[in-house]
Design a protein around this motif. Structure first.
Motif, PDB file in Angstrom:
ATOM      1  N   HIS A 171      48.553   1.815  -3.565  1.00 58.53           N
ATOM      2  CA  HIS A 171      47.677   2.964  -3.849  1.00 58.53           C
ATOM      3  C   HIS A 171      47.786   3.356  -5.324  1.00 58.53           C
ATOM      4  CE1 HIS A 171      46.563   7.287  -3.979  1.00 58.53           C
ATOM      5  NE2 HIS A 171      45.624   6.899  -3.138  1.00 58.53           N
ATOM      6  N   HIS A 172      48.996   3.397  -5.855  1.00 57.80           N
ATOM      7  CA  HIS A 172      49.206   3.759  -7.256  1.00 57.80           C
ATOM      8  C   HIS A 172      48.519   2.749  -8.174  1.00 57.80           C
ATOM      9  CE1 HIS A 172      51.239   5.541 -10.709  1.00 57.80           C
ATOM     10  NE2 HIS A 172      51.563   4.324 -11.091  1.00 57.80           N
ATOM     11  N   PHE A 173      48.613   1.466  -7.839  1.00 59.77           N
ATOM     12  CA  PHE A 173      47.948   0.434  -8.642  1.00 59.77           C
ATOM     13  C   PHE A 173      46.427   0.601  -8.593  1.00 59.77           C
ATOM     14  CE2 PHE A 173      45.718  -3.641  -8.710  1.00 59.77           C
ATOM     15  CZ  PHE A 173      46.075  -4.124  -9.950  1.00 59.77           C
ATOM     16  N   LEU A 174      45.894   0.768  -7.395  1.00 61.20           N
ATOM     17  CA  LEU A 174      44.437   0.844  -7.234  1.00 61.20           C
ATOM     18  C   LEU A 174      43.836   2.059  -7.920  1.00 61.20           C
ATOM     19  CD1 LEU A 174      44.160  -0.167  -3.466  1.00 61.20           C
ATOM     20  CD2 LEU A 174      43.548  -1.573  -5.448  1.00 61.20           C
ATOM     21  N   THR A 175      44.588   3.132  -7.983  1.00 60.25           N
ATOM     22  CA  THR A 175      44.078   4.366  -8.597  1.00 60.25           C
ATOM     23  C   THR A 175      44.586   4.558 -10.015  1.00 60.25           C
ATOM     24  OG1 THR A 175      45.917   5.636  -7.620  1.00 60.25           O
ATOM     25  CG2 THR A 175      43.858   5.525  -6.366  1.00 60.25           C
ATOM     26  N   GLY A 176      45.427   3.623 -10.477  1.00 58.27           N
ATOM     27  CA  GLY A 176      45.998   3.724 -11.810  1.00 58.27           C
ATOM     28  C   GLY A 176      45.501   2.615 -12.715  1.00 58.27           C
ATOM     29  N   HIS A 177      46.410   1.775 -13.225  1.00 57.90           N
ATOM     30  CA  HIS A 177      45.996   0.802 -14.227  1.00 57.90           C
ATOM     31  C   HIS A 177      45.137  -0.317 -13.662  1.00 57.90           C
ATOM     32  CE1 HIS A 177      49.763  -1.179 -12.802  1.00 57.90           C
ATOM     33  NE2 HIS A 177      49.129  -2.300 -13.123  1.00 57.90           N
ATOM     34  N   ASP A 231      46.633   3.948   7.502  1.00 53.27           N
ATOM     35  CA  ASP A 231      46.277   5.350   7.723  1.00 53.27           C
ATOM     36  C   ASP A 231      47.425   6.291   7.400  1.00 53.27           C
ATOM     37  OD1 ASP A 231      47.050   3.747  10.136  1.00 53.27           O
ATOM     38  OD2 ASP A 231      47.393   5.746  10.977  1.00 53.27           O
ATOM     39  N   ALA A 232      48.659   5.762   7.330  1.00 51.31           N
ATOM     40  CA  ALA A 232      49.812   6.614   7.033  1.00 51.31           C
ATOM     41  C   ALA A 232      49.903   6.977   5.557  1.00 51.31           C
ATOM     42  CB  ALA A 232      51.102   5.929   7.487  1.00 51.31           C
ATOM     43  N   MET A 233      49.145   6.286   4.703  1.00 47.91           N
ATOM     44  CA  MET A 233      49.123   6.578   3.271  1.00 47.91           C
ATOM     45  C   MET A 233      47.785   7.221   2.942  1.00 47.91           C
ATOM     46  SD  MET A 233      50.587   6.288   0.235  1.00 47.91           S
ATOM     47  CE  MET A 233      49.748   7.551  -0.692  1.00 47.91           C
ATOM     48  N   ALA A 279      55.995  -0.875   5.104  1.00 47.85           N
ATOM     49  CA  ALA A 279      54.721  -0.286   4.687  1.00 47.85           C
ATOM     50  C   ALA A 279      54.952   0.977   3.863  1.00 47.85           C
ATOM     51  CB  ALA A 279      53.861   0.032   5.907  1.00 47.85           C
ATOM     52  N   ARG A 280      55.982   1.735   4.194  1.00 52.01           N
ATOM     53  CA  ARG A 280      56.273   2.948   3.417  1.00 52.01           C
ATOM     54  C   ARG A 280      56.688   2.606   1.992  1.00 52.01           C
ATOM     55  NH1 ARG A 280      58.520   5.076   8.361  1.00 52.01           N
ATOM     56  NH2 ARG A 280      60.603   4.413   7.719  1.00 52.01           N
ATOM     57  N   TYR A 281      57.218   1.412   1.784  1.00 59.07           N
ATOM     58  CA  TYR A 281      57.549   0.960   0.431  1.00 59.07           C
ATOM     59  C   TYR A 281      56.308   0.412  -0.281  1.00 59.07           C
ATOM     60  CZ  TYR A 281      59.696  -1.748  -3.356  1.00 59.07           C
ATOM     61  OH  TYR A 281      60.019  -2.270  -4.591  1.00 59.07           O
ATOM     62  N   LEU A 282      55.551  -0.448   0.399  1.00 57.35           N
ATOM     63  CA  LEU A 282      54.475  -1.181  -0.253  1.00 57.35           C
ATOM     64  C   LEU A 282      53.190  -0.375  -0.416  1.00 57.35           C
ATOM     65  CD1 LEU A 282      54.949  -4.625   1.539  1.00 57.35           C
ATOM     66  CD2 LEU A 282      55.442  -4.133  -0.869  1.00 57.35           C
ATOM     67  N   ASN A 283      52.797   0.360   0.614  1.00 54.41           N
ATOM     68  CA  ASN A 283      51.489   1.026   0.571  1.00 54.41           C
ATOM     69  C   ASN A 283      51.355   2.039  -0.564  1.00 54.41           C
ATOM     70  OD1 ASN A 283      50.808  -0.537   2.740  1.00 54.41           O
ATOM     71  ND2 ASN A 283      50.686   1.135   4.234  1.00 54.41           N
ATOM     72  N   GLY A 333      44.461   8.359   1.505  1.00 51.62           N
ATOM     73  CA  GLY A 333      43.634   7.885   0.405  1.00 51.62           C
ATOM     74  C   GLY A 333      43.686   6.393   0.155  1.00 51.62           C
ATOM     75  N   LEU A 334      44.525   5.641   0.887  1.00 52.77           N
ATOM     76  CA  LEU A 334      44.685   4.218   0.598  1.00 52.77           C
ATOM     77  C   LEU A 334      43.422   3.427   0.920  1.00 52.77           C
ATOM     78  CD1 LEU A 334      46.380   1.801  -0.257  1.00 52.77           C
ATOM     79  CD2 LEU A 334      47.417   1.773   2.025  1.00 52.77           C
ATOM     80  N   ILE A 335      42.828   3.649   2.084  1.00 54.36           N
ATOM     81  CA  ILE A 335      41.615   2.924   2.457  1.00 54.36           C
ATOM     82  C   ILE A 335      40.487   3.257   1.487  1.00 54.36           C
ATOM     83  CG2 ILE A 335      39.844   2.676   4.246  1.00 54.36           C
ATOM     84  CD1 ILE A 335      42.071   3.101   6.326  1.00 54.36           C
ATOM     85  N   ASP A 336      40.334   4.529   1.155  1.00 53.15           N
ATOM     86  CA  ASP A 336      39.291   4.927   0.208  1.00 53.15           C
ATOM     87  C   ASP A 336      39.525   4.313  -1.168  1.00 53.15           C
ATOM     88  OD1 ASP A 336      37.825   6.453   1.994  1.00 53.15           O
ATOM     89  OD2 ASP A 336      38.932   8.285   1.550  1.00 53.15           O
TER      90      ASP A 336
END
Length: 305
Positions: A261-267, A283-285, A253-257, A287-290
């Motif tokens: 997040h970068h994809f969802l908030t980026g391109h 929850d460990a990342m 999860a530390r690799y994938l999440n 802003g990911l859920i938002d």
């Protein structure tokens, strides 16, 4: 159904598997939620309220969890750090629950490891949440795990729960609109004898669940599934941001999440209709859920309109 039997099926959240046969209690309040942290802000709990009733659930972007009730058994087993009640409060709207049929009860399992959690307690938690937040819905995948009982027996045990939660469960085999789903647990049936939306029906669902692919290849599959969901609407897309490849669930999860997040908030930020995003330790990342929730902006409208 007697009060004692209902307590056995629905309330014994902290009972161990070996103690199931001897339990005959009523619904303990502590079983419904477990330890709680400070609740998140109101928008997290009611975020579906701003979306129009006629929005197809298949066009939503729904944060979810993989093996939602799996928190014990050590680092090789645990997939979540929060209780199901805390997940719902944090904005999660898809749960992945897999159960062993054991003496007429469904016990949440990950492989051979029982989670000291009954399916009825999961339903009680959803019921309490949806009563407090009727604008919301919960999609729930239910499957059989570490269990060799005949299909008909698994269905018989499920029907015991169904009898106690008729008003809560949506058991139709069709994908609903949000208005049809509000206040309900929408069952995704990952079992041939269960009612609900068939999880294996490729006409209704498109599922990415590559558990053993190397992490770089796994992430490419996740991103590709996001693009397919946005470009080919109609099905409910389920995108598993989880991996069992070589390392621990939390390490993967530390690799994938962060990459998701970068994809969802980026391109990928302009995409909508991403479907279910099922994650380990979301929850460990921060802003990911938002970030998943923000992909629903185009569907904003008056609830109940």
């Amino acid at each position: 159904m007697s009060v004692d039997r209902r307590g056995f099926l629905f309330g014994a959240a902290t009972i161990t598997t070996s103690g199931l046969l001897g339990y005959a209690g009523t619904r303990p309040a502590a079983a419904q939620a477990g330890p709680r942290t400070a609740p998140p802000t109101r928008p997290r709990q009611d975020w579906l309220a701003d979306l129009a009733d006629d929005t197809p659930v298949a066009r939503l972007s729904l944060p979810g969890t993989h093996h939602s009730g799996v928190r014990i058994g050590g680092a090789r087993i645990a997939c979540q750090g929060r209780t199901i009640a805390e997940q719902l409060d944090a904005g999660i709207r898809y749960l992945d629950v897999r159960c062993r049929s054991y003496h007429s009860a469904l016990v949440v399992h990950h492989g051979a490891v029982a989670q000291q959690l009954l399916f009825g307690s999961v339903l009680l938690t959803c019921e309490a949440f949806l009563r407090a937040h009727p604008s919301e819905t919960v999609l729930l995948r239910l499957g059989q795990e570490h269990s060799t009982v005949p299909d008909a027996e698994f269905r018989r045990v499920f029907d015991l729960y169904q009898a106690g939660f008729r008003r809560l469960l949506r058991l139709d085999a069709t994908l609903p609109t949000l208005g049809q789903a509000r206040g309900k647990v929408v069952l995704l049936a990952d079992h041939p004898k269960l009612p609900g939306i068939p999880y294996g029906d490729t006409k209704l669902l498109a599922v990415q669940e590559e558990e053993t692919a190397p992490l770089a290849a796994k992430y490419r599959s996740i991103e590709r599934h996001f693009h397919h969901a946005a470009a080919r609407p109609g099905k409910l897309y389920v995108n598993h941001v989880s991996s069992a490849h070589r390392s621990l669930p939390e390490s993967n999860a530390r690799y994938l999440n962060p990459r998701v997040h970068h994809f969802l908030t980026g391109h990928g930020r302009g995409l909508t209709g991403l479907g279910v995003v099922a994650m380990d330790f979301p929850d460990a990342m921060p802003g990911l859920i938002d970030a998943v929730i923000r992909h629903n902006r185009r569907f904003a409208g008056a609830a109940g309109a």
